[in-house]
Motif scaffolding. Sequence first.
Motif, mmCIF file in Angstrom:
data_model
loop_
_atom_site.group_PDB
_atom_site.id
_atom_site.type_symbol
_atom_site.label_atom_id
_atom_site.label_comp_id
_atom_site.label_asym_id
_atom_site.label_seq_id
_atom_site.Cartn_x
_atom_site.Cartn_y
_atom_site.Cartn_z
ATOM 1 N N PRO A 264 0.833 -1.205 0.000
ATOM 2 C CA PRO A 264 0.000 0.000 0.000
ATOM 3 C C PRO A 264 0.867 1.255 0.000
ATOM 4 N N TYR A 265 0.432 2.254 -0.790
ATOM 5 C CA TYR A 265 1.179 3.512 -0.776
ATOM 6 C C TYR A 265 0.667 4.448 0.319
ATOM 7 N N LEU A 266 -0.523 4.134 0.884
ATOM 8 C CA LEU A 266 -1.087 5.022 1.900
ATOM 9 C C LEU A 266 -1.967 4.199 2.851
ATOM 10 N N TYR A 267 -1.848 4.530 4.139
ATOM 11 C CA TYR A 267 -2.708 3.945 5.171
ATOM 12 C C TYR A 267 -3.563 5.070 5.765
ATOM 13 N N VAL A 268 -4.863 4.859 5.813
ATOM 14 C CA VAL A 268 -5.792 5.835 6.395
ATOM 15 C C VAL A 268 -6.293 5.259 7.717
ATOM 16 N N ARG A 269 -6.163 6.028 8.792
ATOM 17 C CA ARG A 269 -6.636 5.570 10.100
ATOM 18 C C ARG A 269 -7.447 6.694 10.738
ATOM 19 N N ALA A 270 -8.694 6.399 11.090
ATOM 20 C CA ALA A 270 -9.575 7.374 11.716
ATOM 21 C C ALA A 270 -10.097 6.804 13.025
ATOM 22 N N GLY A 271 -10.322 7.678 14.001
ATOM 23 C CA GLY A 271 -10.757 7.170 15.296
ATOM 24 C C GLY A 271 -11.608 8.153 16.074
ATOM 25 N N ILE A 272 -12.396 7.610 16.996
ATOM 26 C CA ILE A 272 -13.240 8.388 17.899
ATOM 27 C C ILE A 272 -12.950 7.904 19.313
ATOM 28 N N PRO A 273 -12.706 8.817 20.279
ATOM 29 C CA PRO A 273 -12.411 8.389 21.650
ATOM 30 C C PRO A 273 -13.539 7.547 22.235
ATOM 31 N N VAL A 274 -13.172 6.465 22.898
ATOM 32 C CA VAL A 274 -14.167 5.586 23.514
ATOM 33 C C VAL A 274 -14.966 6.341 24.574
ATOM 34 N N ASP A 275 -14.252 7.132 25.399
ATOM 35 C CA ASP A 275 -14.937 7.875 26.460
ATOM 36 C C ASP A 275 -16.005 8.800 25.893
ATOM 37 N N MET A 276 -15.693 9.452 24.782
ATOM 38 C CA MET A 276 -16.657 10.373 24.185
ATOM 39 C C MET A 276 -17.833 9.611 23.585
ATOM 40 N N ALA A 277 -17.534 8.426 22.995
ATOM 41 C CA ALA A 277 -18.599 7.661 22.353
ATOM 42 C C ALA A 277 -19.632 7.157 23.362
ATOM 43 N N VAL A 278 -19.155 6.805 24.558
ATOM 44 C CA VAL A 278 -20.071 6.227 25.549
ATOM 45 C C VAL A 278 -20.442 7.226 26.648
ATOM 46 N N ALA A 279 -20.036 8.493 26.501
ATOM 47 C CA ALA A 279 -20.276 9.476 27.560
ATOM 48 C C ALA A 279 -21.766 9.663 27.839
ATOM 49 N N LYS A 280 -22.567 9.740 26.778
ATOM 50 C CA LYS A 280 -23.999 9.967 26.959
ATOM 51 C C LYS A 280 -24.652 8.784 27.679
ATOM 52 N N ALA A 281 -24.269 7.548 27.264
ATOM 53 C CA ALA A 281 -24.835 6.361 27.898
ATOM 54 C C ALA A 281 -24.409 6.268 29.362
ATOM 55 N N ASN A 282 -23.142 6.603 29.628
ATOM 56 C CA ASN A 282 -22.655 6.577 31.012
ATOM 57 C C ASN A 282 -23.394 7.587 31.885
ATOM 58 N N HIS A 283 -23.638 8.769 31.317
ATOM 59 C CA HIS A 283 -24.347 9.807 32.074
ATOM 60 C C HIS A 283 -25.766 9.358 32.428
ATOM 61 N N ALA A 284 -26.435 8.748 31.454
ATOM 62 C CA ALA A 284 -27.804 8.273 31.706
ATOM 63 C C ALA A 284 -27.814 7.193 32.783
ATOM 64 N N LEU A 285 -26.817 6.292 32.744
ATOM 65 C CA LEU A 285 -26.727 5.232 33.743
ATOM 66 C C LEU A 285 -26.513 5.811 35.141
ATOM 67 N N LEU A 286 -25.616 6.811 35.239
ATOM 68 C CA LEU A 286 -25.349 7.421 36.545
ATOM 69 C C LEU A 286 -26.575 8.145 37.095
ATOM 70 N N VAL A 287 -27.320 8.828 36.211
ATOM 71 C CA VAL A 287 -28.527 9.544 36.654
ATOM 72 C C VAL A 287 -29.560 8.550 37.196
ATOM 73 N N ASN A 288 -29.757 7.453 36.480
ATOM 74 C CA ASN A 288 -30.742 6.459 36.914
ATOM 75 C C ASN A 288 -30.331 5.805 38.236
ATOM 76 N N LEU A 289 -29.046 5.531 38.363
ATOM 77 C CA LEU A 289 -28.568 4.961 39.630
ATOM 78 C C LEU A 289 -28.703 5.954 40.772
ATOM 79 N N ALA A 290 -28.498 7.230 40.472
ATOM 80 C CA ALA A 290 -28.648 8.261 41.504
ATOM 81 C C ALA A 290 -30.112 8.357 41.983
ATOM 82 N N LEU A 291 -31.050 8.177 41.035
ATOM 83 C CA LEU A 291 -32.466 8.196 41.417
ATOM 84 C C LEU A 291 -32.833 6.969 42.240
ATOM 85 N N LEU A 292 -32.190 5.843 41.975
ATOM 86 C CA LEU A 292 -32.498 4.618 42.705
ATOM 87 C C LEU A 292 -31.920 4.619 44.119
#
Length: 612
Positions: A264-292
């Motif tokens: 190959p003359y070129l390698y393309v690599r793209a990425g998204i931080p795991v923390d950012m990808a799951v931040a919304k889901a983590n926030h929702a989980l923490l809110v629900n646990l806080a209510l419980l």
Amino acid sequence: MSGFFSLPIKTQLYLMAFIVALPAAGIIVYSGLDQRRIAMAEALTETNKLADNIAIEQQAQVASAKQLLSALAQLPEIKSGDDVKVQPILADVLKLNPPFLNIFVTDRTGRVRSSAKELSRAQLSAADRRYFLNARSSGQFSSGEYIIGRLLKKPTMSFGYPYQDKKGAFSGVIVVGIDLEFTSSILKRAKLPPGSSYVLIDYQGMIITSGLNPERFIGKKDSPALFARMQAMADSGSYRGVSNTGVMRFVGYRKLRLDNEKIPYLYVRAGIPVDMAVAKANHALLVNLALLTPFMLGALLLVWLIAKYSIIDPVAVLRAASRCLAAGDLQTRVSHLVAGGELGELGRAFDEMAVKLAREISDCKQAEEEIRQLHLGLEERVWERTQLLEAAIKELETFSYSVSHDLRSPLRHINSYLAILVEDFGDSFPAEARNYMARAGSASVKMGKLIDGLLELSGVGRAELTKTWVDLSALACGIAEMLRETEPTRVAKFAIAKELWALGDQNMLRLLLLNLLGNAWKYTSRTPSALLEFGETVCEGGRVFFVRDNGAGFDMTYKEKLFGTFERLHGEEYEGTGIGLATVKRIMERHGGTVWGESELGKSTTFYFGIP
């Protein structure tokens, strides 16, 4: 169900509170984890789309370059080599194609003939460039690598297309250099997903464009681990891993190659931080646990109030009674204070325990006295057997020394009589008889060496250990000089580190080095350029010395036999008694150290020894 009701009340209440809250908590946690899974799947999809978009754009740019060079290669002016007419054509084409940094034409030797950008006075050549070499050898459109252009001094990645003269013969290469700064600016203006990043890497692992910290990464080598992982995988895919910046990311990658090139003359690599990808889901989980949480706290408070009056107070009575019992008051009783239910049963059991405890304490004291007497007897027997064992070892060493020493006298007589027979009657004996006498003499000499080895091994065990600081380097140098004197015509090199000191018995450490260096000298006798080394290294956090050679080596399958007495891993092609390494091991045991060997058959051998 009956098992549940037989449990203590406090346990029942806590279990009921837990059972009531468990479904809600389970639903919340499951929902949160499911949202995380969906978010991660979307992030992987997003990284693949990003990698695809960048790859498509790069492929389109390269396809445009190929089409342009193919068209230029057909121009009569280029085929005829008319540099005066070619230069304006190249300049006009370059103006119409801002993604390109320069377009130039070389002759068949790689010398730059014409360029869209004005040439300097210095003669420029592309003869050593990958795009020129591949285009010339393959006759097809070829890729280059990340370079700083010799003419414009800017980062570029070039592609070459061979052209022919009117007779169809190879005349040179038309080269287009892609403006990497222009490529970076295009990617920066693109609407990328929040938090995403990308890198473009050439076939050598050089980063040519980076979405994050370009001034830090562009022109630098990619992480060897990341680049090797991408090389080993399929042409496209995705994974989860740590990026160059140390951030865990979802990564999508693509390999771009020309149809006529395997690499190959070129390698393309793209990425998204795991923390950012799951931040919304983590926030929702923490809110629900806080209510419980308040609900759970309220349930636990109710359990505690019930437990206090039904369990804790009665248990306090039992606890006080237990302390009295522990203090030695074996007359303590609680069944008349705690009555009813499980605690009543416990009270009666407590009273029974107190009665039994008084009886068992008496039995335990008697048993302890018996054990103490047995222990004293055992220690005395161990001491007696230790003395017997030490005496047996000393007697065995003395016997070995005496036998080896007493064998010397008859062996000398054998050697003397053989010498008299050869000297006085050798000519009258037939050839076969002389051969037998020669073999007998050789066996007698070998037996003498074996006796010397046994005496040496016995002496190591018998000698008194006197520890001082010993200059091992000086000992090794002296032994090396002695070995050279035994075979003055032999070519061998010694590499002995300086200032290596150890705390031990000087005579024993000299004998150890003599055996190890002597072995190295013996097993390199058939090596044309023999090298014998003595030095130190660090192994498992500790300092160890080593003796290394590039001689015959040995099969590591038989390493367990290496330090055994009379064990030899080579045949009659090398002399030896099989006692030298046993002596080395005995010396290390006397010093409380360790010794081991590593080897590759026919290549090298290294012996390590550590002295505490």
